[in-house]
Design a protein around this motif. Structure first.
Motif, PDB file in Angstrom:
ATOM      1  N   GLU A  44       0.819  -1.217   0.000  1.00 62.07           N
ATOM      2  CA  GLU A  44       0.000   0.000   0.000  1.00 62.07           C
ATOM      3  C   GLU A  44       0.853   1.269   0.000  1.00 62.07           C
ATOM      4  N   THR A  45       2.153   1.146   0.348  1.00 59.00           N
ATOM      5  CA  THR A  45       3.007   2.340   0.387  1.00 59.00           C
ATOM      6  C   THR A  45       3.762   2.520  -0.930  1.00 59.00           C
ATOM      7  N   VAL A  46       4.689   1.603  -1.201  1.00 58.15           N
ATOM      8  CA  VAL A  46       5.458   1.588  -2.452  1.00 58.15           C
ATOM      9  C   VAL A  46       5.708   0.117  -2.792  1.00 58.15           C
ATOM     10  N   GLY A  67      21.801  -2.497  -5.662  1.00 58.23           N
ATOM     11  CA  GLY A  67      23.038  -1.728  -5.634  1.00 58.23           C
ATOM     12  C   GLY A  67      23.106  -0.956  -4.327  1.00 58.23           C
ATOM     13  N   ARG A  68      22.653  -1.616  -3.250  1.00 58.14           N
ATOM     14  CA  ARG A  68      22.508  -0.937  -1.961  1.00 58.14           C
ATOM     15  C   ARG A  68      23.600  -1.388  -0.993  1.00 58.14           C
ATOM     16  N   PRO A  69      24.141  -0.447  -0.200  1.00 56.10           N
ATOM     17  CA  PRO A  69      25.158  -0.824   0.789  1.00 56.10           C
ATOM     18  C   PRO A  69      24.571  -1.823   1.787  1.00 56.10           C
ATOM     19  N   ASP A  71      25.094  -2.328   4.860  1.00 55.48           N
ATOM     20  CA  ASP A  71      24.894  -1.948   6.267  1.00 55.48           C
ATOM     21  C   ASP A  71      23.517  -1.328   6.452  1.00 55.48           C
ATOM     22  N   ASN A  72      22.742  -1.325   5.377  1.00 55.71           N
ATOM     23  CA  ASN A  72      21.420  -0.693   5.432  1.00 55.71           C
ATOM     24  C   ASN A  72      20.364  -1.781   5.660  1.00 55.71           C
ATOM     25  N   PRO A  73      19.817  -1.877   6.881  1.00 51.82           N
ATOM     26  CA  PRO A  73      18.975  -3.028   7.224  1.00 51.82           C
ATOM     27  C   PRO A  73      17.637  -3.059   6.478  1.00 51.82           C
ATOM     28  N   ILE A  76      11.359  -6.507   7.718  1.00 51.11           N
ATOM     29  CA  ILE A  76      10.759  -7.831   7.549  1.00 51.11           C
ATOM     30  C   ILE A  76       9.235  -7.689   7.554  1.00 51.11           C
ATOM     31  N   HIS A  77       8.626  -8.197   6.491  1.00 54.13           N
ATOM     32  CA  HIS A  77       7.174  -8.115   6.336  1.00 54.13           C
ATOM     33  C   HIS A  77       6.524  -9.420   6.781  1.00 54.13           C
ATOM     34  N   ILE A  78       5.463  -9.298   7.582  1.00 52.00           N
ATOM     35  CA  ILE A  78       4.707 -10.467   8.027  1.00 52.00           C
ATOM     36  C   ILE A  78       3.257 -10.318   7.562  1.00 52.00           C
ATOM     37  N   GLU A 126      21.272  -5.250  16.274  1.00 53.47           N
ATOM     38  CA  GLU A 126      20.625  -6.147  17.237  1.00 53.47           C
ATOM     39  C   GLU A 126      19.122  -5.907  17.287  1.00 53.47           C
ATOM     40  N   THR A 127      18.660  -5.000  16.417  1.00 54.76           N
ATOM     41  CA  THR A 127      17.226  -4.721  16.354  1.00 54.76           C
ATOM     42  C   THR A 127      16.688  -5.178  14.996  1.00 54.76           C
ATOM     43  N   VAL A 128      15.358  -5.278  14.919  1.00 54.81           N
ATOM     44  CA  VAL A 128      14.744  -5.710  13.671  1.00 54.81           C
ATOM     45  C   VAL A 128      13.553  -4.799  13.352  1.00 54.81           C
ATOM     46  N   GLU A 190       6.896   5.701   1.681  1.00 58.56           N
ATOM     47  CA  GLU A 190       7.185   4.514   2.470  1.00 58.56           C
ATOM     48  C   GLU A 190       6.604   4.642   3.883  1.00 58.56           C
ATOM     49  N   SER A 191       6.503   3.468   4.539  1.00 59.19           N
ATOM     50  CA  SER A 191       5.895   3.399   5.869  1.00 59.19           C
ATOM     51  C   SER A 191       6.589   4.302   6.887  1.00 59.19           C
ATOM     52  N   THR A 192       5.814   4.719   7.869  1.00 59.66           N
ATOM     53  CA  THR A 192       6.361   5.387   9.044  1.00 59.66           C
ATOM     54  C   THR A 192       7.191   4.363   9.820  1.00 59.66           C
ATOM     55  N   LEU A 204      11.704   7.383  13.269  1.00 63.12           N
ATOM     56  CA  LEU A 204      12.948   7.446  12.485  1.00 63.12           C
ATOM     57  C   LEU A 204      12.666   7.873  11.049  1.00 63.12           C
ATOM     58  N   ARG A 205      11.441   7.622  10.593  1.00 57.40           N
ATOM     59  CA  ARG A 205      11.053   8.046   9.233  1.00 57.40           C
ATOM     60  C   ARG A 205       9.569   8.390   9.280  1.00 57.40           C
ATOM     61  N   PRO A 206       9.193   9.633   8.970  1.00 56.60           N
ATOM     62  CA  PRO A 206       7.774   9.982   8.983  1.00 56.60           C
ATOM     63  C   PRO A 206       7.060   9.369   7.787  1.00 56.60           C
ATOM     64  N   PRO A 239      19.652   3.668   9.480  1.00 56.03           N
ATOM     65  CA  PRO A 239      20.840   3.776   8.614  1.00 56.03           C
ATOM     66  C   PRO A 239      20.500   4.232   7.193  1.00 56.03           C
ATOM     67  N   GLY A 240      19.363   3.771   6.668  1.00 59.83           N
ATOM     68  CA  GLY A 240      19.020   4.098   5.287  1.00 59.83           C
ATOM     69  C   GLY A 240      18.724   5.568   5.068  1.00 59.83           C
ATOM     70  N   MET A 241      18.433   6.293   6.143  1.00 55.85           N
ATOM     71  CA  MET A 241      18.045   7.690   5.980  1.00 55.85           C
ATOM     72  C   MET A 241      19.258   8.593   5.768  1.00 55.85           C
TER      73      MET A 241
HETATM   74  O1  TXA Z   1       6.823   1.189   3.090  1.00 55.03           O
HETATM   75  C1  TXA Z   1       7.883   0.614   3.284  1.00 55.03           C
HETATM   76  O2  TXA Z   1       8.409   0.548   4.393  1.00 55.03           O
HETATM   77  C2  TXA Z   1       8.549  -0.074   2.085  1.00 55.03           C
HETATM   78  C3  TXA Z   1       7.640  -1.203   1.614  1.00 55.03           C
HETATM   79  C4  TXA Z   1       8.240  -2.049   0.545  1.00 55.03           C
HETATM   80  O3  TXA Z   1       7.243  -1.979   2.718  1.00 55.03           O
HETATM   81  N1  TXA Z   1       9.864  -0.532   2.416  1.00 55.03           N
HETATM   82  C5  TXA Z   1      10.908   0.313   2.594  1.00 55.03           C
HETATM   83  O4  TXA Z   1      12.116  -0.297   2.858  1.00 55.03           O
HETATM   84  O5  TXA Z   1      10.796   1.526   2.536  1.00 55.03           O
HETATM   85  P1  TXA Z   1      13.526   0.427   2.689  1.00 55.03           P
HETATM   86  O6  TXA Z   1      14.521  -0.655   2.855  1.00 55.03           O
HETATM   87  O7  TXA Z   1      13.569   1.182   1.434  1.00 55.03           O
HETATM   88  O8  TXA Z   1      13.610   1.369   3.927  1.00 55.03           O
HETATM   89  C6  TXA Z   1      13.807   0.789   5.203  1.00 55.03           C
HETATM   90  C7  TXA Z   1      14.332   1.792   6.159  1.00 55.03           C
HETATM   91  C8  TXA Z   1      15.787   2.136   5.912  1.00 55.03           C
HETATM   92  O9  TXA Z   1      15.958   3.542   6.099  1.00 55.03           O
HETATM   93  C9  TXA Z   1      16.512   1.353   6.998  1.00 55.03           C
HETATM   94  O10 TXA Z   1      17.721   1.939   7.363  1.00 55.03           O
HETATM   95  C10 TXA Z   1      15.496   1.385   8.128  1.00 55.03           C
HETATM   96  O11 TXA Z   1      14.273   1.207   7.456  1.00 55.03           O
HETATM   97  N2  TXA Z   1      15.666   0.263   9.062  1.00 55.03           N
HETATM   98  C11 TXA Z   1      15.494  -1.052   8.818  1.00 55.03           C
HETATM   99  N3  TXA Z   1      15.803  -1.803   9.896  1.00 55.03           N
HETATM  100  C12 TXA Z   1      16.157  -0.926  10.869  1.00 55.03           C
HETATM  101  C13 TXA Z   1      16.593  -1.058  12.224  1.00 55.03           C
HETATM  102  N4  TXA Z   1      16.709  -2.252  12.787  1.00 55.03           N
HETATM  103  N5  TXA Z   1      16.885   0.060  12.907  1.00 55.03           N
HETATM  104  C14 TXA Z   1      16.766   1.291  12.334  1.00 55.03           C
HETATM  105  N6  TXA Z   1      16.355   1.476  11.052  1.00 55.03           N
HETATM  106  C15 TXA Z   1      16.066   0.394  10.332  1.00 55.03           C
END
Ligand code: TXA
Ligand code: MG
Length: 357
Positions: A44-46, A67-69, A71-73, A76-78, A126-128, A190-192, A204-206, A239-241
């Protein structure tokens, strides 16, 4: 690699039943994930780029495809709440309350990780990050894919997140086993992300689930300083931000000020740049759309309708690329409510380049 395109649509996406053929196709896509392959799919987001979250090889393939580093976690979708216990070492009561209020939906929670989650998936943390999406095709695919699907946005690293299958095809054809085409997404950002491992919880992400809505359930919630810091000086906790993100190929500048002054400034810049042979573009609201004289003026929605602005933002950024626009100006938006997420993405896309007129 040959990428299979799997089209689904109709009743299944509206909350009705998928046809038998669609069920079979989703089952087949799930099998690809179980076997260690990658499948891009709508949420529903992207669009997400899914692989088995418990398989370290799948996580490696996801990083390679984007092509993503590494270290960018990954999130996990359930597809059902109880599966959270399989990947989170601890589920605080606040998580259950948030799930009750916003799942299935566009909210990701950061929790302590369970030992079975491979470090490849969490970038060594150590977080998910856990999310239960509401998109019916996503939920089916997660279930058929084994219940734990790691999925970043299905764009090449650095590009705007894909809000329609055609953008996924653009970025991922030849890099993944299959793409599930479920048309355009509903939300477009993307999701909050909310971190429940700190007190008070931190955004961490609005996203679509706003600070106000989270505060309504959690009481206190803070915003990671990096989300709002001008110039992006703070190191973000997700990390991804920290990476330049969502970026169109052209230079993007946000112009803030009274509408008339914004239009005058943009038109002046556009005239100069055009004279220098550079194609210019504007991201405009409905209210101001007619005021601009750039080569390409993209209408992003009405100023009062933030949901439409959110849904159109990434597509508009990609369209400028397609049309060879090398210099883009955008109006600025309120940072309240959903505007907070819109401005967060726009600022990142612009590398925090803001002009006040
Ligand atoms: O809406 C969404 O969340 C979409 C759809 C596909 O579900 N997914 C998405 O994933 O935006 P991605 O990988 O593009 O962004 C995930 C963000 C990254 O900024 C990453 O660093 C952060 O989530 N992240 C993931 N695990 C983390 C953790 N354990 N601690 C802090 N940030 C984390
Ligand atoms: Mg992303």
């Amino acid at each position: 690699m040959e990428t299979e395109i799997i089209r689904i649509g109709g009743a299944g996406l509206d909350g009705g039943e998928f046809t038998e053929a669609e069920e079979r196709a989703l089952l087949h896509a799930g099998e690809i994930i179980r076997a260690g392959g990658l499948v891009a799919f709508p949420t529903e987001t992207v669009y997400g780029l899914g692989g088995d979250a418990l398989n370290p090889d799948s996580a490696r393939k996801i990083y390679a495809a984007k092509g993503r580093p590494s270290d960018n976690p990954l999130i996990i979708h359930i597809y059902r709440f109880e599966d959270i216990y399989g990947i989170a070492g601890q589920v605080p009561e606040a998580a259950a309350r948030l799930a009750e209020a916003f799942w299935p939906g566009p909210l990701t929670m950061i929790l302590p990780k369970a030992s079975g989650v491979p470090p490849e998936t969490t970038g060594g943390l150590e977080t998910v990050a856990v999310r239960l999406p509401s998109h019916p095709a996503a939920r089916r695919l997660i279930r058929y894919g084994g219940g734990y699907v790691a999925a970043p946005s299905a764009n090449l690293s650095g590009r705007p997140s894909p809000t329609a299958a055609k953008y996924v095809v653009e970025d991922m054809r030849g890099r993944v086993e299959a793409i599930v085409d479920g048309g355009e997404v509903g939300i477009g950002l993307e999701s909050t992300i909310v971190d429940l491992t700190v007190d008070p919880p931190q955004i961490l992400r609005p996203g679509y689930v706003t600070e106000e809505k989270l505060a309504g359930i959690l009481g206190r919630v803070e915003l990671d300083a990096a989300v709002i810091a001008p110039g992006g000086g703070e190191a973000p906790r997700a990390p991804g931000m920290k990476y330049r993100h969502y970026a169109p190929r052209g230079k993007l500048v946000i112009v803030e000020g009274e509408p008339d002054k914004v239009a005058a400034y943009v038109n002046g810049q556009a005239a100069q740049e055009r004279a220098a042979g550079c194609r210019t573009g504007v991201i405009a609201t409905k209210e101001m759309h007619g005021q601009y004289g750039a080569d390409v003026v993209k209408y992003i929605g009405s100023r009062d309708d933030e949901e439409t602005i959110a849904r159109n933002l990434f597509a508009v950024l990609r369209e400028f690329d397609d049309e060879g626009v090398m210099s883009i100006y955008s109006e600025s938006f309120s940072s309240q409510g959903l505007g907070q997420a819109i401005m967060n993405r726009l600022l990142k896309a612009a590398g925090h380049h803001v002009v006040r007129v």
